[in-house]
Design a protein around this motif. Structure first.
Motif, PDB file in Angstrom:
ATOM      1  N   ASP A 121      35.460  76.059  47.097  1.00 46.56           N
ATOM      2  CA  ASP A 121      34.257  75.345  47.345  1.00 46.56           C
ATOM      3  C   ASP A 121      34.626  73.863  48.023  1.00 46.56           C
ATOM      4  O   ASP A 121      33.998  73.622  49.198  1.00 46.56           O
ATOM      5  N   GLU A 122      35.479  73.162  47.596  1.00 48.59           N
ATOM      6  CA  GLU A 122      35.822  71.881  48.036  1.00 48.59           C
ATOM      7  C   GLU A 122      36.570  72.157  49.541  1.00 48.59           C
ATOM      8  O   GLU A 122      36.264  71.397  50.469  1.00 48.59           O
ATOM      9  N   LEU A 123      37.622  73.062  49.492  1.00 52.47           N
ATOM     10  CA  LEU A 123      38.181  73.392  50.585  1.00 52.47           C
ATOM     11  C   LEU A 123      37.147  73.882  51.992  1.00 52.47           C
ATOM     12  O   LEU A 123      37.556  73.381  52.973  1.00 52.47           O
ATOM     13  N   ALA A 124      36.231  74.704  51.472  1.00 55.54           N
ATOM     14  CA  ALA A 124      35.110  75.399  52.442  1.00 55.54           C
ATOM     15  C   ALA A 124      34.339  74.005  53.038  1.00 55.54           C
ATOM     16  O   ALA A 124      34.055  74.012  54.215  1.00 55.54           O
ATOM     17  N   VAL A 125      34.110  73.068  52.187  1.00 62.27           N
ATOM     18  CA  VAL A 125      33.326  71.919  52.701  1.00 62.27           C
ATOM     19  C   VAL A 125      34.294  71.007  53.758  1.00 62.27           C
ATOM     20  O   VAL A 125      33.841  70.482  54.742  1.00 62.27           O
ATOM     21  N   ARG A 126      35.638  70.723  53.237  1.00 59.76           N
ATOM     22  CA  ARG A 126      36.428  69.965  53.881  1.00 59.76           C
ATOM     23  C   ARG A 126      36.609  70.554  55.387  1.00 59.76           C
ATOM     24  O   ARG A 126      36.841  69.818  56.568  1.00 59.76           O
ATOM     25  N   VAL A 127      36.730  72.033  55.667  1.00 61.27           N
ATOM     26  CA  VAL A 127      37.098  72.497  56.927  1.00 61.27           C
ATOM     27  C   VAL A 127      35.860  72.960  57.671  1.00 61.27           C
ATOM     28  O   VAL A 127      35.876  73.683  58.688  1.00 61.27           O
ATOM     29  N   HIS A 128      34.675  72.905  56.811  1.00 67.99           N
ATOM     30  CA  HIS A 128      33.181  73.326  57.747  1.00 67.99           C
ATOM     31  C   HIS A 128      33.359  72.373  59.127  1.00 67.99           C
ATOM     32  O   HIS A 128      33.431  71.183  59.065  1.00 67.99           O
ATOM     33  N   PRO A 129      32.945  72.957  60.031  1.00 70.57           N
ATOM     34  CA  PRO A 129      32.717  72.301  61.220  1.00 70.57           C
ATOM     35  C   PRO A 129      31.978  70.975  61.205  1.00 70.57           C
ATOM     36  O   PRO A 129      31.988  69.881  61.813  1.00 70.57           O
ATOM     37  N   SER A 130      30.643  71.174  60.480  1.00 71.09           N
ATOM     38  CA  SER A 130      29.823  69.924  60.416  1.00 71.09           C
ATOM     39  C   SER A 130      30.472  68.529  59.689  1.00 71.09           C
ATOM     40  O   SER A 130      30.579  67.690  60.027  1.00 71.09           O
ATOM     41  N   THR A 131      31.487  69.248  58.704  1.00 70.09           N
ATOM     42  CA  THR A 131      32.122  68.143  58.208  1.00 70.09           C
ATOM     43  C   THR A 131      33.102  67.466  58.752  1.00 70.09           C
ATOM     44  O   THR A 131      33.472  66.162  59.031  1.00 70.09           O
ATOM     45  N   MET A 132      33.711  68.353  59.687  1.00 72.89           N
ATOM     46  CA  MET A 132      34.946  67.809  60.741  1.00 72.89           C
ATOM     47  C   MET A 132      34.194  66.909  61.817  1.00 72.89           C
ATOM     48  O   MET A 132      34.751  65.909  61.987  1.00 72.89           O
ATOM     49  N   VAL A 133      32.909  67.454  62.041  1.00 75.33           N
ATOM     50  CA  VAL A 133      32.354  66.261  63.208  1.00 75.33           C
ATOM     51  C   VAL A 133      31.951  65.258  62.841  1.00 75.33           C
ATOM     52  O   VAL A 133      32.077  64.304  63.261  1.00 75.33           O
ATOM     53  N   ALA A 134      31.395  65.188  61.511  1.00 72.26           N
ATOM     54  CA  ALA A 134      31.136  64.023  60.744  1.00 72.26           C
ATOM     55  C   ALA A 134      32.212  62.964  60.435  1.00 72.26           C
ATOM     56  O   ALA A 134      32.033  61.710  60.778  1.00 72.26           O
ATOM     57  N   GLN A 135      33.406  63.566  60.117  1.00 69.94           N
ATOM     58  CA  GLN A 135      34.609  62.825  59.937  1.00 69.94           C
ATOM     59  C   GLN A 135      34.972  62.092  61.251  1.00 69.94           C
ATOM     60  O   GLN A 135      35.268  60.925  61.522  1.00 69.94           O
ATOM     61  N   THR A 136      34.967  63.053  62.430  1.00 67.52           N
ATOM     62  CA  THR A 136      35.551  62.669  63.688  1.00 67.52           C
ATOM     63  C   THR A 136      34.479  61.487  64.219  1.00 67.52           C
ATOM     64  O   THR A 136      34.942  60.608  64.831  1.00 67.52           O
ATOM     65  N   ARG A 137      33.231  61.764  64.121  1.00 66.56           N
ATOM     66  CA  ARG A 137      32.302  60.664  64.564  1.00 66.56           C
ATOM     67  C   ARG A 137      32.526  59.317  63.721  1.00 66.56           C
ATOM     68  O   ARG A 137      32.299  58.348  64.395  1.00 66.56           O
ATOM     69  N   ALA A 138      32.634  59.485  62.444  1.00 65.54           N
ATOM     70  CA  ALA A 138      32.966  58.333  61.632  1.00 65.54           C
ATOM     71  C   ALA A 138      34.070  57.573  62.313  1.00 65.54           C
ATOM     72  O   ALA A 138      33.994  56.171  62.254  1.00 65.54           O
ATOM     73  N   ARG A 139      35.278  58.292  62.325  1.00 65.10           N
ATOM     74  CA  ARG A 139      36.279  57.828  62.914  1.00 65.10           C
ATOM     75  C   ARG A 139      36.273  57.036  64.232  1.00 65.10           C
ATOM     76  O   ARG A 139      36.498  55.848  64.679  1.00 65.10           O
ATOM     77  N   MET A 140      35.477  57.720  65.130  1.00 69.98           N
ATOM     78  CA  MET A 140      35.067  57.286  66.346  1.00 69.98           C
ATOM     79  C   MET A 140      34.296  55.958  66.512  1.00 69.98           C
ATOM     80  O   MET A 140      34.493  54.961  67.152  1.00 69.98           O
ATOM     81  N   LEU A 141      33.319  56.025  65.638  1.00 72.19           N
ATOM     82  CA  LEU A 141      32.326  54.732  65.406  1.00 72.19           C
ATOM     83  C   LEU A 141      33.286  53.477  65.092  1.00 72.19           C
ATOM     84  O   LEU A 141      32.949  52.487  65.454  1.00 72.19           O
ATOM     85  N   GLY A 142      34.185  53.910  63.984  1.00 75.52           N
ATOM     86  CA  GLY A 142      34.673  52.826  63.397  1.00 75.52           C
ATOM     87  C   GLY A 142      35.781  52.272  64.355  1.00 75.52           C
ATOM     88  O   GLY A 142      35.931  50.952  64.397  1.00 75.52           O
ATOM     89  N   SER A 143      36.150  52.980  65.235  1.00 71.34           N
ATOM     90  CA  SER A 143      37.138  52.460  66.585  1.00 71.34           C
ATOM     91  C   SER A 143      36.363  51.754  67.411  1.00 71.34           C
ATOM     92  O   SER A 143      36.710  50.584  67.662  1.00 71.34           O
TER      93      SER A 143
END
Length: 113
Positions: A33-55
């Motif tokens: 379940d944890e792996l599925a959440v980590r690789v889910h597109p919405s999770t990846m988008v949220a992580q990318t967005r957070a990195r971009m906003l931080g930058s």
């Protein structure tokens, strides 16, 4: 170790073995379940967005610090140590500014006329 190890394994009951199997299955399900959440597109988008906003926030912070430093340098050119205006620097700068505005107005009037 032979007989003692064997006795220990033999001492386990079927219920204990089944409980171990259930516990292992639950741990595996949680991991999947944890792996599925980590690789889910919405999770990846949220992580990318957070990195971009931080930058962006980091760059904006650096720009603010740089701009503040530049403003302080300019301010230091036109004020003394006590924060009083330096007339000997303000008057010539103001005259140059007025001259530039008059020149721009003259050029604009020529283009229109």
């Amino acid at each position: 170790m032979g007989k003692a190890g064997t006795d220990h394994k033999a001492a386990r009951t079927t219920a204990q073995i089944e409980a171990d199997i259930v516990r292992t299955r639950d741990q595996l399900a949680a991991t999947l379940d944890e792996l599925a959440v980590r690789v889910h597109p919405s999770t990846m988008v949220a992580q990318t967005r957070a990195r971009m906003l931080g930058s962006v926030e980091q760059k904006a912070g650096r720009a603010y610090v740089a701009a503040s430093g530049a403003v302080e340098k300019v301010k230091a050119q036109f004020t003394d140590e006590k924060g009083r205006p330096r007339q000997e620097r303000i008057v010539p700068a103001a005259l140059v500014g007025v001259g530039v505005l008059l020149l721009a107005a003259s050029v604009r009037k020529r283009r229109q006329g």
